[in-house]
Design an enzyme around this catalytic site. Sequence first.
Site, mmCIF file in Angstrom:
data_model
loop_
_atom_site.group_PDB
_atom_site.id
_atom_site.type_symbol
_atom_site.label_atom_id
_atom_site.label_comp_id
_atom_site.label_asym_id
_atom_site.label_seq_id
_atom_site.Cartn_x
_atom_site.Cartn_y
_atom_site.Cartn_z
ATOM 1 N N ASP A 23 -1.939 4.760 4.371
ATOM 2 C CA ASP A 23 -3.175 5.473 4.013
ATOM 3 C C ASP A 23 -4.027 5.677 5.275
ATOM 4 O O ASP A 23 -5.244 5.480 5.258
ATOM 5 C CB ASP A 23 -3.979 4.727 2.946
ATOM 6 C CG ASP A 23 -5.085 5.593 2.349
ATOM 7 O OD1 ASP A 23 -5.168 6.781 2.698
ATOM 8 O OD2 ASP A 23 -5.874 5.059 1.543
ATOM 9 N N HIS B 57 -3.783 8.393 -6.916
ATOM 10 C CA HIS B 57 -4.847 7.449 -6.555
ATOM 11 C C HIS B 57 -5.498 7.098 -7.890
ATOM 12 O O HIS B 57 -6.026 7.980 -8.576
ATOM 13 C CB HIS B 57 -5.824 8.140 -5.606
ATOM 14 C CG HIS B 57 -7.131 7.420 -5.417
ATOM 15 N ND1 HIS B 57 -7.508 6.896 -4.210
ATOM 16 C CD2 HIS B 57 -8.154 7.164 -6.261
ATOM 17 C CE1 HIS B 57 -8.699 6.332 -4.327
ATOM 18 N NE2 HIS B 57 -9.122 6.490 -5.562
ATOM 19 N N HIS C 267 2.086 8.078 3.223
ATOM 20 C CA HIS C 267 0.691 8.312 2.836
ATOM 21 C C HIS C 267 -0.202 8.321 4.079
ATOM 22 O O HIS C 267 -0.699 7.280 4.508
ATOM 23 C CB HIS C 267 0.224 7.223 1.865
ATOM 24 C CG HIS C 267 -1.111 7.489 1.231
ATOM 25 N ND1 HIS C 267 -1.463 6.984 -0.001
ATOM 26 C CD2 HIS C 267 -2.172 8.218 1.638
ATOM 27 C CE1 HIS C 267 -2.692 7.385 -0.300
ATOM 28 N NE2 HIS C 267 -3.145 8.127 0.689
#
Lengths: 312, 431
Positions: free
Chosen positions: B307, B181, B62
């Site tokens: 992320d 998400h 990610h």
Amino acid sequence: MALKRKDILGLEEITREEIELILQTALSMKEILSRPIKKVPALRGRSIVTLFYEPSTRTRTSFEIAAKIMSADTSSIAPSTSSVVKGESLKDTILTLRAMRPDVFVIRHQASGAPHFVASLIPESVINAGDGMHEHPTQGLLDMMTILEKKGKLEGLTVAIVGDILHSRVARSNMWGLTKMGAKVRFVGPKTLIPPEADRLPVEVYTNIEEGLKDVDVINVLRIQLERMKKGLFPSLREYTHFFGITKKRLKLAKDDVIVLHPGPMNRGVEIMPDVADCEISMVTTQVTNGVAVRMALLYLLLGGTGDALAS
Amino acid sequence: MHLLLKGGRIVDPSQNLDTIGNLLIKNGKIAGIGQVESGDLKPEQVEDVTGKVVVPGLIDMHVHLREPGFEYKEDITTGSYAAAAGGFTAVACMPNTNPVADTRSVIEFILCRADEVGLVKVYPIGALTKEMKGEEMAEIGDMLEGGAVAFSDDAFPLQNSGLMRRVMDYCAMLNTPVITHCEDLSLSDEGLMNEGITSTILGLKGIPSEAEEIMVARNIMLARLTNCKLHIAHVSTRGSVELIRHAKETGINITCETCPQYFSLTEEAVRRYDTNAKINPPLRTADDVAAIKEGLADGTIDVIATDHAPHAIEEKETEFAIAPSGMVGLETAVGLVITELVKPGELSLANAFMKMTAAPAKVLGLDAGTLEIGKPANITVIDPEVEWIVDPSKFHSRSKNTPLKGKKLVGLPVLTIVDGKIIARNQEVIA
């Protein structure tokens, strides 16, 4: 004693001793306001910029009058008619203004924390004149000064703050300031206008107005905005008034010598009835006068003045 | 090119391997583990890794590489450098580029650019819907053929449950994972940080945990309905961990990830209106951090991803309300995993690095994340004892947005090896 901080960003971080110093100095400043010639040279040659990103009449004017009484020069920037409309960032606006060498920036901004960001950028003093839903420290101080004048003390009093606590920077500054000075604070309003986890703050929370006003010394009424109703936070102004409006009848729940504060502008007939707003226990105009004195005190103390020097 | 890693602690969760020994690489593939010797290798082809940990090349499933469209934040070159410096040999990049990675041509462009850079493996994630608008399904099958490894609308989560059901049905047909998400946008309602006492004090509009948990619950139900391979991104709350734990117990086809920030930081990081700590999902409470650690330890949380969300300095040097959400993470991940999980005994070294190697490879269906003989020699060597201070100015990422500046961490990637070639040493990229 002098103020040992560069900025006034909120009452959360200010100590009780600092609040006492500011209020004491403000009481001295108020004497100047009663003179026929309201001008002292305390801040001659100093330059103050007011930068208001939100519309404001009383706070901006109050700062400007405070500065002018002490012979400081003021510059008033309205972002709606400045380079901000051309897309200039807050950082660049501040750095540009800073290059013109002012001594103090007074900032109101719709974003919580914006004055903190500005204060981190520059060595000059920053005064928060209201940031989003965070704090309005000068309002908190002038409210405390008003209560102190009328009650002779803050310690041991119970203050009910009534209305839209959720969005209120006034409520947050009052909460920190009053509790530090030994007062008890109540938040009173509909559940939808009480902030999350308010029960973990140093306050008592009431959603029933009758219980919330019982035996209080001070009622601080907050303005209700129509916009909140449109967002579904309460059904109608009519219903809000019915359940939470401050009426003469409800005043009887409080102590006999209760006083009523309102940071203005007031919605008469909504959160406060006209006969309450205009009665002798309403402190609204005293608050405005005290606002000038508090802002005089802050400018004076931030620019190196001491309470002792003023007294002498 | 041959290479011998000599005397390291070799930890390969995919083979339940944890041994001290040598690892031999020949022609870019793993040729031997254990008592293998240097043989006819030259001295410069032998790396003494005594005291270090040798693991399969780390995979970050990610990241945001920002190219095409937002190269001023990051591009595939700088993102690859940051990955290599952080010990990652492979990254999967989210589709929120400009144009959105919602067509095969954008997927192929990303793969082409990554090939030109030639540093780490880059696996594109395609969008579920056209322009990530949540209105029409994108050409998922075509993107899959073009090289996409999974599909997600990332930070623009589908609010329409009917459309979500259809894209999950379609992805189930193609046997490709859907990454979600999880956020009910009507409940988060433009919130800026976690909702609670801190948001109340700071006067910042909050995002309740339930905004995440409601969508986790919905997506679990839709995974049950469609039998789609559902992967929930960046889990941040206790409630989400509990929902996923229960779903796994009932046999639903679901995996999930969390990120180092969610087991290292709380909402207190926002206290001074630090825009670098503004992320989405927001930093939560100490109780949520504890729940994330519990979820990692008991296997509820399968993967640790970063992320990695680079933003330019000028975008973060602004009012909190208008700063974009996200922090960079590629170059601090290993340090945070060792400092916050391994050293305090929350996770074993093997369990922690399984979540950064074999587990993400399994979710994405990659032939990676292992030190099996004959497999491509993608390897990360870590010094688990070295202490270092986070200095964003030294990041290889084009962006420096991290709230971790000045934090002391333990554990550092010292070698990153892709296809048998050392591409980074002591956080410096050897291009």
